[in-house]
Design a protein around this motif. Structure first.
Motif, PDB file in Angstrom:
ATOM      1  N   LEU A 132      30.611  49.947  49.298  1.00 12.09           N
ATOM      2  CA  LEU A 132      31.179  48.732  48.726  1.00 12.09           C
ATOM      3  C   LEU A 132      32.537  48.955  48.072  1.00 12.09           C
ATOM      4  O   LEU A 132      33.184  47.993  47.649  1.00 12.09           O
ATOM      5  N   ALA A 133      32.959  50.198  47.974  1.00  8.86           N
ATOM      6  CA  ALA A 133      34.228  50.490  47.294  1.00  8.86           C
ATOM      7  C   ALA A 133      35.390  49.736  47.932  1.00  8.86           C
ATOM      8  O   ALA A 133      36.232  49.171  47.224  1.00  8.86           O
ATOM      9  N   ALA A 134      35.437  49.701  49.271  1.00 10.32           N
ATOM     10  CA  ALA A 134      36.564  49.049  49.948  1.00 10.32           C
ATOM     11  C   ALA A 134      36.558  47.535  49.754  1.00 10.32           C
ATOM     12  O   ALA A 134      37.567  46.963  49.304  1.00 10.32           O
ATOM     13  N   PRO A 135      35.459  46.828  50.065  1.00 13.43           N
ATOM     14  CA  PRO A 135      35.519  45.368  49.871  1.00 13.43           C
ATOM     15  C   PRO A 135      35.701  44.945  48.421  1.00 13.43           C
ATOM     16  O   PRO A 135      36.337  43.921  48.149  1.00 13.43           O
ATOM     17  N   LEU A 136      35.187  45.735  47.477  1.00 10.42           N
ATOM     18  CA  LEU A 136      35.323  45.370  46.068  1.00 10.42           C
ATOM     19  C   LEU A 136      36.681  45.753  45.487  1.00 10.42           C
ATOM     20  O   LEU A 136      36.949  45.471  44.320  1.00 10.42           O
ATOM     21  N   ALA A 137      37.517  46.372  46.298  1.00 14.37           N
ATOM     22  CA  ALA A 137      38.883  46.686  45.873  1.00 14.37           C
ATOM     23  C   ALA A 137      39.921  45.901  46.674  1.00 14.37           C
ATOM     24  O   ALA A 137      41.125  46.068  46.450  1.00 14.37           O
ATOM     25  N   ASP A 138      39.459  45.045  47.577  1.00 10.87           N
ATOM     26  CA  ASP A 138      40.352  44.290  48.450  1.00 10.87           C
ATOM     27  C   ASP A 138      40.718  42.962  47.782  1.00 10.87           C
ATOM     28  O   ASP A 138      39.914  42.032  47.746  1.00 10.87           O
ATOM     29  N   GLY A 139      41.926  42.875  47.255  1.00  7.87           N
ATOM     30  CA  GLY A 139      42.343  41.691  46.528  1.00  7.87           C
ATOM     31  C   GLY A 139      42.307  40.430  47.369  1.00  7.87           C
ATOM     32  O   GLY A 139      42.010  39.345  46.850  1.00  7.87           O
ATOM     33  N   LYS A 140      42.596  40.542  48.652  1.00  8.75           N
ATOM     34  CA  LYS A 140      42.572  39.361  49.519  1.00  8.75           C
ATOM     35  C   LYS A 140      41.155  38.819  49.659  1.00  8.75           C
ATOM     36  O   LYS A 140      40.934  37.609  49.627  1.00  8.75           O
ATOM     37  N   ILE A 178      40.160  36.377  40.435  1.00  8.12           N
ATOM     38  CA  ILE A 178      38.835  37.000  40.407  1.00  8.12           C
ATOM     39  C   ILE A 178      38.488  37.467  38.998  1.00  8.12           C
ATOM     40  O   ILE A 178      39.346  37.972  38.265  1.00  8.12           O
ATOM     41  N   ARG A 179      37.215  37.278  38.615  1.00  5.23           N
ATOM     42  CA  ARG A 179      36.752  37.743  37.313  1.00  5.23           C
ATOM     43  C   ARG A 179      35.550  38.665  37.424  1.00  5.23           C
ATOM     44  O   ARG A 179      35.437  39.615  36.656  1.00  5.23           O
ATOM     45  N   ALA A 180      34.659  38.395  38.358  1.00  5.61           N
ATOM     46  CA  ALA A 180      33.474  39.242  38.469  1.00  5.61           C
ATOM     47  C   ALA A 180      32.854  39.092  39.849  1.00  5.61           C
ATOM     48  O   ALA A 180      32.843  38.003  40.431  1.00  5.61           O
ATOM     49  N   VAL A 181      32.342  40.211  40.356  1.00  6.48           N
ATOM     50  CA  VAL A 181      31.514  40.222  41.564  1.00  6.48           C
ATOM     51  C   VAL A 181      30.312  41.104  41.281  1.00  6.48           C
ATOM     52  O   VAL A 181      30.456  42.199  40.728  1.00  6.48           O
ATOM     53  N   HIS A 237      32.158  44.417  40.278  1.00  2.00           N
ATOM     54  CA  HIS A 237      33.589  44.540  40.008  1.00  2.00           C
ATOM     55  C   HIS A 237      33.950  43.528  38.932  1.00  2.00           C
ATOM     56  O   HIS A 237      33.502  42.379  38.983  1.00  2.00           O
ATOM     57  N   TYR A 238      34.768  43.959  37.959  1.00  4.95           N
ATOM     58  CA  TYR A 238      35.219  43.063  36.903  1.00  4.95           C
ATOM     59  C   TYR A 238      36.729  43.179  36.735  1.00  4.95           C
ATOM     60  O   TYR A 238      37.278  44.284  36.759  1.00  4.95           O
ATOM     61  N   ALA A 239      37.367  42.043  36.570  1.00  2.00           N
ATOM     62  CA  ALA A 239      38.797  42.027  36.304  1.00  2.00           C
ATOM     63  C   ALA A 239      39.042  42.457  34.865  1.00  2.00           C
ATOM     64  O   ALA A 239      38.151  42.391  34.014  1.00  2.00           O
ATOM     65  N   PRO A 240      40.250  42.915  34.558  1.00  2.00           N
ATOM     66  CA  PRO A 240      40.573  43.280  33.169  1.00  2.00           C
ATOM     67  C   PRO A 240      40.269  42.127  32.216  1.00  2.00           C
ATOM     68  O   PRO A 240      40.601  40.970  32.484  1.00  2.00           O
ATOM     69  N   GLY A 241      39.628  42.465  31.091  1.00  2.00           N
ATOM     70  CA  GLY A 241      39.272  41.454  30.116  1.00  2.00           C
ATOM     71  C   GLY A 241      37.889  40.868  30.303  1.00  2.00           C
ATOM     72  O   GLY A 241      37.429  40.070  29.472  1.00  2.00           O
ATOM     73  N   PHE A 242      37.206  41.246  31.381  1.00  2.00           N
ATOM     74  CA  PHE A 242      35.861  40.743  31.663  1.00  2.00           C
ATOM     75  C   PHE A 242      34.932  41.925  31.935  1.00  2.00           C
ATOM     76  O   PHE A 242      35.339  42.912  32.556  1.00  2.00           O
ATOM     77  N   THR A 243      33.689  41.819  31.472  1.00  2.00           N
ATOM     78  CA  THR A 243      32.725  42.898  31.639  1.00  2.00           C
ATOM     79  C   THR A 243      31.374  42.303  32.006  1.00  2.00           C
ATOM     80  O   THR A 243      31.214  41.079  32.103  1.00  2.00           O
TER      81      THR A 243
END
Length: 457
Positions: A151-159, A165-168, A180-186
């Motif tokens: 999952l590393a690749a799809p969870l790092a693909d900004g497109k 994005i905030r969370a997956v 995956h969490y964007a900066p400022g979200f956990t």
């Protein structure tokens, strides 16, 4: 002479301007009141539920993606009283939202103050969640052995993740395997589901069905409908958005939905007052008002207001371990079942996993087989888009999931600005995606879900 004329003209213009300011102060246009009320509500909930910085929320969540007038709205946060007051241009269309423990923030429409909330039941006590136990019973950090490297690749693909994005959160075979969490979200940040709340609210009604206190075929649902054709509307019609009631869901102006959410003290009363425009069961009309009516109906069935307020936690959130979930109310105390549920991305995943497991949790059936059949089956008038239990059969662009290579049994929870939960029983997969992604940007979640599904196949 000319000087006197110029001076007179100036004084006349000044009088007109002063009159305009007085009018804006005393009787501001409803559009300004909607904008200020919306701003107060979003800032209040994100400050006191999610713990976010109010200035950031105002700039990023309210002003950046919203109506241009929102850029002129200012917010004052009272940390002691837990209120947020907003005004456009610093003076006009004052609006206020107030926080209560366990029930989040409530808009106080014009003419209401904090005393309006004093007689309402208090919210349920927050439930602790073990931080050293793995999901779903606890919220321990995702261990290296549980994280799926695929999952590393799809969870790092900004497109794929999309703008804002905030969370997956990804659940496979009932296990948390990636997030995956964007900066400022956990994983501790409660996030607003917007219309994904409809699916949860429907499941709360489904819990009363499982207890024998409510039925899909119940009619005569509200006293306001006793004297006309609306008495024939069944709960089934409401759950499938086929009530036949008129309701304007346009968010771009002062419409039925914006009036209900931001100007009306009694949201369910407003929705119940909408006239019938078609025979129940014959037309599909997506309506947030319908979901608020469902909340009022199941609360009425419980009877005691305090018991009804606590029921979502007792009947659904606590059994599933959704300890972050906060369902907010209007000023009358009716839970806003169409829009206002905050929960962490992991708790949204718990609800998705619950539906994937056919309404069974820890070996106990909480939703009936009849209810779960409605979750999976399109309502008659929706053309295959919507189910009979407030979930989506089609994806966010109204296309079938198969158009993106996803299994036909995929169902969706969908909310404003890019909130989605994809549930794929045949692949034992749940994908939660939360963000701030206006639909005008054209992003859809299906390619992200497909990439995740392929990586785990």
């Amino acid at each position: 002479m000319l000087g006197k004329m110029v001076r007179g003209l100036f004084l006349a213009m000044l009088a007109v301007f002063a009159g305009l300011l007085a009018w804006l102060y005393v009787a501001p246009p409803e559009l300004l009141l909607v904008g200020d009320s919306y701003s107060a509500k979003i800032v209040c909930s994100n400050r006191f539920i999610a713990g976010r910085d109010p200035a950031e929320v105002m700039a990023v969540d309210v002003q950046a993606p919203g109506h241009p007038l929102l850029k002129f709205v200012s917010a004052v946060v009272d940390e002691e009283r837990k209120t947020v007051t907003t005004r456009i241009f610093g003076f006009f269309a004052e609006s206020k939202a107030a926080y209560r423990d366990g029930l989040g923030c409530t808009n106080l429409p014009r003419g209401y103050d904090l005393s309006a909330l004093s007689g309402l039941p208090q919210g349920p006590q927050a439930l602790p969640k073990p931080s050293d136990i793995a999901w779903p019973a606890g919220d321990a950090p995702l261990a290296d052995g549980d994280a799926r490297p695929e999952l590393a690749a799809p969870l790092a693909d900004g497109k794929l993740l999309g703008p804002g994005i905030r969370a997956v959160v990804v659940i496979k075979d009932g296990k948390l395997v990636g997030e995956h969490y964007a900066p400022g979200f956990t994983k501790e940040t409660p996030l607003l589901g917007w219309s994904m709340t409809k699916s949860v609210n429907a499941a709360i009604a489904g819990r009363l069905m499982a207890e024998g206190r409510l039925s899909f075929d119940d009619a005569n649902l509200l006293p306001e409908w006793a004297g006309d054709e609306r008495k024939d509307i069944r709960l089934r019609d409401l759950m499938g958005m086929e009530s036949g009631l008129r309701f304007n869901e346009d968010y771009g102006d002062v419409s039925d939905v914006t009036r209900m959410l931001y100007l009306e003290p009694d949201m369910a009363g407003f929705a119940a007052g909408q006239p019938s425009e078609a025979k129940p069961g014959t037309t599909f009309r997506y309506s947030t008002g319908t979901s608020v009516l469902i909340a009022r109906i199941w609360m009425n069935r419980i009877g005691d207001f305090g018991e009804a307020t606590a029921y979502p936690q007792k009947a659904l959130f606590a059994p599933l371990g959704m300890t972050s979930a906060v369902l907010e109310t209007d000023v009358t105390g009716t839970l806003v079942g169409g829009s206002y549920l905050y929960a962490t991305a992991r708790d949204w995943a718990r609800f998705g996993q619950f539906l994937l497991q056919d309404g069974v949790w820890n070996g106990t059936r909480l939703l009936s087989e009849e209810y779960m059949q409605a979750v999976r089956t399109p309502s008659r008038a929706s053309g295959g888009l919507y189910s009979g239990a407030q979930t989506w059969i089609a994806g966010p662009d109204d296309k079938p999931s198969s158009a993106y290579g996803l299994p036909e049994d995929t169902i969706w929870l969908q909310g404003h600005d890019g909130q989605t939960v994809a549930i794929i029983p045949s692949q034992r997969l749940v994908v939660v995606r939360m963000g701030l992604t206006p639909s005008k940007l054209g992003w859809v979640p299906q390619p992200l879900v497909k990439a995740i599904a392929d990586a785990l196949d």
